[in-house]
Enzyme design. Structure first.
Site, PDB file in Angstrom:
ATOM      1  N   ALA A 188       0.818  -1.207   0.000  1.00 13.53           N
ATOM      2  CA  ALA A 188       0.000   0.000   0.000  1.00 13.53           C
ATOM      3  C   ALA A 188       0.849   1.253   0.000  1.00 13.53           C
ATOM      4  O   ALA A 188       1.522   1.541   0.973  1.00 13.53           O
ATOM      5  CB  ALA A 188      -0.908  -0.012   1.230  1.00 13.53           C
ATOM      6  N   CYS A 189       0.833   1.994  -1.091  1.00 14.72           N
ATOM      7  CA  CYS A 189       1.466   3.306  -1.160  1.00 14.72           C
ATOM      8  C   CYS A 189       0.430   4.306  -1.662  1.00 14.72           C
ATOM      9  O   CYS A 189      -0.558   3.932  -2.293  1.00 14.72           O
ATOM     10  CB  CYS A 189       2.653   3.300  -2.115  1.00 14.72           C
ATOM     11  SG  CYS A 189       3.947   2.108  -1.713  1.00 14.72           S
TER      12      CYS A 189
END
Length: 354
Positions: free
Chosen positions: A28-29
């Site tokens: 998750a970015c």
């Protein structure tokens, strides 16, 4: 009235849940662009990964001879612009800003599928994708015009220490506030280009992220916002808050506001979700002030923010030097204020390739 509101809220919640269930969990970015008063443009991103991503900061001058590191038929170029970048494992450029304020960020996208690499076009390792953009272009429009010609074939490789290919998409923003998202879906390049494309997360593909944005515009962030660490929820929060924070003329306040938004969509350090092993802690954040040419860095494991001032760097091909700022294991080395003086001359790293 209470009954009507409760019914509306229930329907919206059900719809939001239906949308989120369609989205796979991934590393998750988040990337977002703040468009402020007095031509202020600030791009922020979080780097979320399950292990130490081995990040250090590097200064690259103009005039560097580059290779696409894809074997005999590799793309070759000479850098036109100097840049400050953050690496992954010191074998790839994951994030950075060049001397004229162009920013490039790569984020995970599990749906990515790249063309088959043959002899018809030179190859470019995915590890140097962002660097190619930073080296060659001053505006998003220039980058989009060049990339639409498809001058290379992206060549991916396994993530270091893992048995899976790197699957990434690329976000570009410039000092005017223009943005573009570049993805490879079903083996074909897809470019989304608009100043309004301020936010990008991971899955789903960007066209579906835009559909989610339309949904949450109808809901409105003051009614409710999703709060989990899923890509869809982070996209909704970032999209609302990046435009809700004040459009101040104060550069200090603008940077602070942008940091507050990227922190809001970060994943708390050490968090784990047993049935979602790919949800990962935020390890670091960058904030690039594209008007003032300041590149801020914040590690999740250190107590302060520091920055690199691109205005005070010698980027010339004749006298500029490759410099490295050693961030240490898990980015735990502590720097304070402007960190330009802490960079040390270093041999350039080699991009992951063949």
């Amino acid at each position: 009235m209470l009954l009507k509101f409760s019914t509306l809220k229930a329907k919206l919640t059900a719809s939001a849940l239906a949308v989120s269930l369609l989205i796979p969990t991934v590393n998750a970015c988040t990337r977002l662009v703040y468009l402020g008063a007095d031509h202020q443009v600030i791009t922020a991103r979080s780097m979320d990964w399950k292990t130490d991503v081995g990040t250090n900061l590097w200064i690259f001058p103009r005039g560097m001879q580059r290779s696409g590191e894809a074997g005999a038929n590799s793309l070759h170029w000479t850098s036109k612009y100097g840049s400050v970048i953050a690496t992954g494992y010191d074998i790839s450029t994951t994030d950075g800003m060049n001397e004229v304020g162009l920013v490039a960020n790569v984020l995970w996208l599990v749906e990515s599928q790249y063309p088959e690499y043959g002899d018809n076009k030179p190859g470019l390792t995915i590890a140097a994708w962002a660097q190619y953009v930073l080296d060659n272009f001053s505006t998003v429009q220039q980058a989009v015009d060049a990339l639409r010609q498809q001058p290379f074939t992206i060549v991916t490789d396994n993530v270091p220490g893992e048995e899976r290919l790197a699957t990434l998409h690329l976000a570009i923003s410039d000092a005017s506030g223009d943005s573009a998202i570049v993805e490879y879906i079903d083996g074909k390049q897809v470019i989304h280009h608009s100043r309004s494309y301020q936010v990008m997360t991971n899955s789903p593909t960007f066209d579906k992220q835009l559909a989610m944005e339309e949904y949450w515009k109808e809901v409105g962030g003051t009614v409710m916002l999703p709060g989990t660490n899923r890509a869809a929820d982070r996209f909704a929060r970032a999209s609302f808050y990046v435009n809700a924070i004040p459009k101040t003329e104060s550069a200090v306040e603008a940077v602070a506001s942008t940091f507050s938004v990227i922190r809001n969509v970060s994943v708390p350090y050490g968090i784990s979700t047993p049935d979602q092993p790919n949800i990962s802690s935020t390890r670091w954040r960058t904030v690039a002030d594209q008007k003032r040419r300041l590149y801020f860095f914040e590690s999740a494991l250190t107590p302060n923010v520091f920055w690199t001032d691109l205005n005070k760097i010698d980027f010339s091909a004749a006298t500029g030097k490759v410099m490295k700022l050693d961030l240490g294991p898990n980015q735990t080395h502590i720097y304070s204020g402007m960190a330009n003086a802490s960079y040390k001359e270093a041999t350039p790293f080699k991009f992951l390739g063949r």
